[in-house]
Motif scaffolding. Sequence first.
Motif, short mmCIF file in Angstrom:
data_model
loop_
_atom_site.label_atom_id
_atom_site.label_comp_id
_atom_site.label_asym_id
_atom_site.label_seq_id
_atom_site.Cartn_x
_atom_site.Cartn_y
_atom_site.Cartn_z
N THR A 107 -7.42 3.26 3.60
CA THR A 107 -8.21 4.24 2.84
C THR A 107 -8.86 3.55 1.66
OG1 THR A 107 -6.78 6.09 3.47
CG2 THR A 107 -8.11 6.37 1.48
N VAL A 108 -10.14 3.85 1.46
CA VAL A 108 -10.92 3.37 0.33
C VAL A 108 -11.36 4.59 -0.48
CG1 VAL A 108 -13.03 2.18 -0.39
CG2 VAL A 108 -11.74 1.36 1.61
N ILE A 109 -11.13 4.57 -1.78
CA ILE A 109 -11.47 5.72 -2.63
C ILE A 109 -12.26 5.26 -3.85
CG2 ILE A 109 -10.64 7.70 -3.94
CD1 ILE A 109 -7.99 7.47 -2.40
N ASP A 110 -13.45 5.85 -4.04
CA ASP A 110 -14.13 5.68 -5.33
C ASP A 110 -13.57 6.77 -6.23
OD1 ASP A 110 -15.70 5.09 -7.45
OD2 ASP A 110 -17.56 4.99 -6.33
N GLY A 111 -12.40 6.47 -6.76
CA GLY A 111 -11.61 7.40 -7.54
C GLY A 111 -10.18 6.88 -7.55
N VAL A 112 -9.22 7.78 -7.76
CA VAL A 112 -7.83 7.35 -7.89
C VAL A 112 -6.93 8.06 -6.87
CG1 VAL A 112 -8.03 6.73 -10.32
CG2 VAL A 112 -7.42 9.08 -9.71
N CYS A 113 -5.72 7.52 -6.73
CA CYS A 113 -4.71 8.11 -5.86
C CYS A 113 -3.42 8.28 -6.65
CB CYS A 113 -4.47 7.24 -4.63
SG CYS A 113 -3.79 5.61 -5.04
N ARG A 114 -2.43 8.92 -6.04
CA ARG A 114 -1.12 9.06 -6.68
C ARG A 114 -0.03 8.82 -5.64
NH1 ARG A 114 -0.10 15.46 -8.14
NH2 ARG A 114 0.11 16.25 -6.01
N ASP A 115 1.23 8.97 -6.07
CA ASP A 115 2.37 8.72 -5.17
C ASP A 115 2.26 7.33 -4.54
OD1 ASP A 115 3.32 11.39 -5.56
OD2 ASP A 115 1.87 12.09 -4.07
N VAL A 116 1.95 6.35 -5.37
CA VAL A 116 1.67 5.03 -4.84
C VAL A 116 2.89 4.38 -4.18
CG1 VAL A 116 -0.22 4.65 -6.44
CG2 VAL A 116 2.06 3.88 -7.06
N ASN A 117 4.10 4.79 -4.60
CA ASN A 117 5.29 4.20 -4.00
C ASN A 117 5.34 4.43 -2.50
OD1 ASN A 117 6.20 3.16 -6.39
ND2 ASN A 117 7.66 4.80 -6.81
N ARG A 118 4.85 5.59 -2.05
CA ARG A 118 4.85 5.88 -0.62
C ARG A 118 3.92 4.93 0.12
NH1 ARG A 118 7.78 9.33 3.07
NH2 ARG A 118 7.09 8.33 4.96
N ALA A 119 2.71 4.77 -0.39
CA ALA A 119 1.76 3.87 0.25
C ALA A 119 2.30 2.45 0.30
CB ALA A 119 0.42 3.92 -0.47
N LEU A 120 2.92 2.02 -0.80
CA LEU A 120 3.45 0.67 -0.86
C LEU A 120 4.64 0.49 0.08
CD1 LEU A 120 3.20 0.06 -4.70
CD2 LEU A 120 1.76 -0.95 -2.93
N SER A 121 5.55 1.47 0.10
CA SER A 121 6.73 1.34 0.97
C SER A 121 6.35 1.40 2.45
CB SER A 121 7.75 2.43 0.65
OG SER A 121 7.25 3.72 0.94
N ASP A 122 5.31 2.17 2.76
CA ASP A 122 4.83 2.25 4.15
C ASP A 122 3.90 1.09 4.50
OD1 ASP A 122 6.24 4.57 4.50
OD2 ASP A 122 4.49 5.90 4.50
N GLN A 123 3.57 0.27 3.49
CA GLN A 123 2.59 -0.81 3.66
C GLN A 123 1.27 -0.28 4.18
OE1 GLN A 123 5.05 -3.61 6.08
NE2 GLN A 123 5.04 -4.91 4.25
#
Length: 220
Positions: A107-123
């Motif tokens: 996913t590419v976002i011109d903006g921000v995201c949250r809950d980054v731990n989930r994205a990182l743990s799921d790689q």
Amino acid sequence: MKQEDKELVALFAGLDTPGVSDAMDKLGLPGQCLGIMPLDNYVAPVVGPAFTVRYVSASVPPGSVGDFIDDVAQGDIIVIDNDGRTDCTVWGDIMSQYASIRNIAGTVIDGVCRDVNRALSDQYPMFTRGRFMRTGKDRVQVDSVNTPVSIGTARVVARDIIVADANGVVVVPRARAQEVAELAHKIETSESAIRKHIAEGKTLGEARALLGYHTLQRKA
């Protein structure tokens, strides 16, 4: 993913964004997404067709943040234009989990995201302007899907080829993908030869002169 998409994605195997960017510079093509960076600096390169989503400020009463992800094909890269907003998010842990389950490429976002731990743990590969915890619900809403969007000054049309890695994100116009990939491979071959020459003892100047380094990215 359709066969044509698979063939275009395969053209970029072994390439990174610097090489693709250099090829696009030589061809006079824009496409570098200014200010968009990975959550994880060790992310592996990802390549895929763009599934574009455009957000706008919420109406009164507010509209939906959307369930567009149900329509995204395996191997696609979701490209979200939130107008560079950093005061509210358009992506969180449920989206990261669902995207991983569906084998979406990133996913590419011109903006921000949250809950980054989930994205990182799921790689799960994420490329954004940063992170912030405040929800986008009732602040923004989906305006259109698979229409042209802007990501960090770059224009993205649905099904353009996205190349993203630790250096950032490059958008390759679909109609020029083969040309860009072929030139990027030639540039990478030349730079690999330069690295080989300096490892064998040649000076940097000698190695660069041998391989025409100073004209590799120059527009023809």
